[in-house]
Design a protein around this motif. Sequence first.
Motif, PDB file in Angstrom:
ATOM      1  N   PHE A   5     -11.414  11.771   1.848  1.00  0.00           N
ATOM      2  CA  PHE A   5     -10.278  10.973   1.397  1.00  0.00           C
ATOM      3  C   PHE A   5      -9.181  11.859   0.844  1.00  0.00           C
ATOM      4  O   PHE A   5      -9.441  12.811   0.104  1.00  0.00           O
ATOM      5  CB  PHE A   5     -10.693   9.983   0.311  1.00  0.00           C
ATOM      6  CG  PHE A   5     -11.516   8.847   0.819  1.00  0.00           C
ATOM      7  CD1 PHE A   5     -12.885   8.862   0.713  1.00  0.00           C
ATOM      8  CD2 PHE A   5     -10.901   7.753   1.415  1.00  0.00           C
ATOM      9  CE1 PHE A   5     -13.648   7.806   1.189  1.00  0.00           C
ATOM     10  CE2 PHE A   5     -11.649   6.687   1.894  1.00  0.00           C
ATOM     11  CZ  PHE A   5     -13.022   6.713   1.780  1.00  0.00           C
TER      12      PHE A   5
ATOM     13  N   PHE B 238      -5.043   6.204  -2.564  1.00  0.00           N
ATOM     14  CA  PHE B 238      -5.900   6.806  -1.564  1.00  0.00           C
ATOM     15  C   PHE B 238      -5.562   6.369  -0.154  1.00  0.00           C
ATOM     16  O   PHE B 238      -5.168   5.217   0.085  1.00  0.00           O
ATOM     17  CB  PHE B 238      -7.361   6.432  -1.850  1.00  0.00           C
ATOM     18  CG  PHE B 238      -7.939   7.144  -3.034  1.00  0.00           C
ATOM     19  CD1 PHE B 238      -7.635   6.750  -4.327  1.00  0.00           C
ATOM     20  CD2 PHE B 238      -8.776   8.235  -2.858  1.00  0.00           C
ATOM     21  CE1 PHE B 238      -8.150   7.421  -5.422  1.00  0.00           C
ATOM     22  CE2 PHE B 238      -9.305   8.912  -3.940  1.00  0.00           C
ATOM     23  CZ  PHE B 238      -8.990   8.510  -5.232  1.00  0.00           C
ATOM     24  N   GLY B 239      -5.770   7.296   0.788  1.00  0.00           N
ATOM     25  CA  GLY B 239      -5.756   6.944   2.191  1.00  0.00           C
ATOM     26  C   GLY B 239      -7.048   6.244   2.569  1.00  0.00           C
ATOM     27  O   GLY B 239      -7.953   6.082   1.738  1.00  0.00           O
ATOM     28  N   ASP B 240      -7.162   5.855   3.843  1.00  0.00           N
ATOM     29  CA  ASP B 240      -8.332   5.105   4.299  1.00  0.00           C
ATOM     30  C   ASP B 240      -9.474   5.986   4.782  1.00  0.00           C
ATOM     31  O   ASP B 240     -10.495   5.471   5.233  1.00  0.00           O
ATOM     32  CB  ASP B 240      -7.927   4.112   5.397  1.00  0.00           C
ATOM     33  CG  ASP B 240      -7.240   2.891   4.811  1.00  0.00           C
ATOM     34  OD1 ASP B 240      -6.459   2.253   5.535  1.00  0.00           O
ATOM     35  OD2 ASP B 240      -7.482   2.582   3.618  1.00  0.00           O
TER      36      ASP B 240
ATOM     37  N   TYR C 126     -10.794  14.713  -1.371  1.00  0.00           N
ATOM     38  CA  TYR C 126     -12.116  14.407  -1.896  1.00  0.00           C
ATOM     39  C   TYR C 126     -13.078  14.238  -0.724  1.00  0.00           C
ATOM     40  O   TYR C 126     -12.678  13.914   0.386  1.00  0.00           O
ATOM     41  CB  TYR C 126     -12.109  13.083  -2.659  1.00  0.00           C
ATOM     42  CG  TYR C 126     -11.318  13.054  -3.933  1.00  0.00           C
ATOM     43  CD1 TYR C 126      -9.971  12.692  -3.929  1.00  0.00           C
ATOM     44  CD2 TYR C 126     -11.921  13.347  -5.151  1.00  0.00           C
ATOM     45  CE1 TYR C 126      -9.244  12.637  -5.119  1.00  0.00           C
ATOM     46  CE2 TYR C 126     -11.195  13.296  -6.341  1.00  0.00           C
ATOM     47  CZ  TYR C 126      -9.871  12.943  -6.312  1.00  0.00           C
ATOM     48  OH  TYR C 126      -9.156  12.887  -7.491  1.00  0.00           O
TER      49      TYR C 126
ATOM     50  N   GLN D 216     -16.703  11.931  -0.033  1.00  0.00           N
ATOM     51  CA  GLN D 216     -17.536  10.866  -0.586  1.00  0.00           C
ATOM     52  C   GLN D 216     -18.892  10.888   0.080  1.00  0.00           C
ATOM     53  O   GLN D 216     -18.993  10.787   1.305  1.00  0.00           O
ATOM     54  CB  GLN D 216     -16.893   9.484  -0.393  1.00  0.00           C
ATOM     55  CG  GLN D 216     -17.712   8.356  -1.021  1.00  0.00           C
ATOM     56  CD  GLN D 216     -17.055   6.998  -0.887  1.00  0.00           C
ATOM     57  OE1 GLN D 216     -16.161   6.786  -0.072  1.00  0.00           O
ATOM     58  NE2 GLN D 216     -17.478   6.056  -1.720  1.00  0.00           N
TER      59      GLN D 216
ATOM     60  N   TYR E  94      -4.489  15.391  -3.174  1.00  0.00           N
ATOM     61  CA  TYR E  94      -5.882  15.725  -3.417  1.00  0.00           C
ATOM     62  C   TYR E  94      -6.711  15.482  -2.158  1.00  0.00           C
ATOM     63  O   TYR E  94      -6.419  14.570  -1.377  1.00  0.00           O
ATOM     64  CB  TYR E  94      -6.457  14.828  -4.521  1.00  0.00           C
ATOM     65  CG  TYR E  94      -5.664  14.793  -5.799  1.00  0.00           C
ATOM     66  CD1 TYR E  94      -4.543  13.972  -5.929  1.00  0.00           C
ATOM     67  CD2 TYR E  94      -6.029  15.572  -6.890  1.00  0.00           C
ATOM     68  CE1 TYR E  94      -3.806  13.932  -7.106  1.00  0.00           C
ATOM     69  CE2 TYR E  94      -5.309  15.538  -8.081  1.00  0.00           C
ATOM     70  CZ  TYR E  94      -4.197  14.719  -8.173  1.00  0.00           C
ATOM     71  OH  TYR E  94      -3.486  14.684  -9.338  1.00  0.00           O
TER      72      TYR E  94
ATOM     73  N   GLY F 157     -20.633   9.713  -5.524  1.00  0.00           N
ATOM     74  CA  GLY F 157     -19.289   9.223  -5.761  1.00  0.00           C
ATOM     75  C   GLY F 157     -18.286  10.053  -4.982  1.00  0.00           C
ATOM     76  O   GLY F 157     -18.567  10.511  -3.871  1.00  0.00           O
ATOM     77  N   LEU F 158     -17.130  10.281  -5.569  1.00  0.00           N
ATOM     78  CA  LEU F 158     -16.121  11.133  -4.951  1.00  0.00           C
ATOM     79  C   LEU F 158     -16.079  12.459  -5.689  1.00  0.00           C
ATOM     80  O   LEU F 158     -16.086  12.490  -6.926  1.00  0.00           O
ATOM     81  CB  LEU F 158     -14.735  10.487  -5.025  1.00  0.00           C
ATOM     82  CG  LEU F 158     -14.390   9.540  -3.892  1.00  0.00           C
ATOM     83  CD1 LEU F 158     -15.086   8.214  -4.099  1.00  0.00           C
ATOM     84  CD2 LEU F 158     -12.886   9.342  -3.789  1.00  0.00           C
TER      85      LEU F 158
ATOM     86  N   GLN G 161      -4.077   7.531  -8.982  1.00  0.00           N
ATOM     87  CA  GLN G 161      -4.037   8.129  -7.660  1.00  0.00           C
ATOM     88  C   GLN G 161      -4.139   7.010  -6.625  1.00  0.00           C
ATOM     89  O   GLN G 161      -4.848   6.023  -6.820  1.00  0.00           O
ATOM     90  CB  GLN G 161      -5.190   9.118  -7.499  1.00  0.00           C
ATOM     91  CG  GLN G 161      -5.056  10.335  -8.411  1.00  0.00           C
ATOM     92  CD  GLN G 161      -6.160  11.350  -8.205  1.00  0.00           C
ATOM     93  OE1 GLN G 161      -6.899  11.313  -7.229  1.00  0.00           O
ATOM     94  NE2 GLN G 161      -6.266  12.297  -9.139  1.00  0.00           N
TER      95      GLN G 161
ATOM     96  N   ASP H 253       0.834  -1.204   0.000  1.00  0.00           N
ATOM     97  CA  ASP H 253       0.000   0.000   0.000  1.00  0.00           C
ATOM     98  C   ASP H 253       0.866   1.250   0.000  1.00  0.00           C
ATOM     99  O   ASP H 253       1.933   1.276   0.603  1.00  0.00           O
ATOM    100  CB  ASP H 253      -0.913   0.011   1.238  1.00  0.00           C
ATOM    101  CG  ASP H 253      -2.024  -1.017   1.141  1.00  0.00           C
ATOM    102  OD1 ASP H 253      -2.657  -1.270   2.168  1.00  0.00           O
ATOM    103  OD2 ASP H 253      -2.233  -1.547   0.047  1.00  0.00           O
TER     104      ASP H 253
END
Lengths: 112, 112
Positions: free
Chosen positions: A90, A103-105, A35, A37, A33, A42-43, A101, A1
């Motif tokens: 996110f 992504f974090g959790d 975002y 959700q 970035y 969506g995002l 991209q 990851d």
Amino acid sequence: DAGITQSPRHKVTETGTPVTLRCHQTENHRYMYWYRQDPGHGLRLIHYSYGVKDTDKGEVSDGYSVSRSKTEDFLLTLESATSSQTSVYFCAISESSEQPQHFGDGTRLSIL
Amino acid sequence: AQSVAQPEDQVNVAEGNPLTVKCTYSVSGNPYLFWYVQYPNRGLQFLLKYITGDNLVKGSYGFEAEFNKSQTSFHLKKPSALVSDSALYFCALNTGFQKLVFGTGTRLLVSP
């Protein structure tokens, strides 16, 4: 990851309070970035950064500000939180537009 | 406007059967397209991308996607579904300026 850490992971706060979410990366990627959700949407991009101190607005930037003083950290601030900003947030990073991209959790933020 | 659409909120398939998750796009110029998967309480994970070249793109976990320029589609496929494939799937389009726009997501449910 990919090495992306978001903090906090969960937060509950009250309307009108300031909130800051942190994204930390260990990949030395140029682009970062934020975002949100939401069901049915969506995002959606809030803000993004293309380098230290270089940021730009996304699709849903009203009510949010960001800062990037170091390559590894990208902060998202809600100056005066509103209930409509209850969401899952996110952070993502990437090297370029041709690369995916990562992504974090996420941070689950509830504003009461 | 540059956009992606995922026409199905949910797709149900039996384990062992082939699966398809649909995505259509609208873009001026050549599209950069991505598929991501999201498991509960996790960030999005990259599955595959189309930048240029072969219309059939192979990705992680046995997934593939077929790019069709005339139909402006980028459908995600897998020959034999697993219960563990059950998740939320997002199609995304690079709109230029290092930004992605996401579809609203399709929930895949694979029954035993």
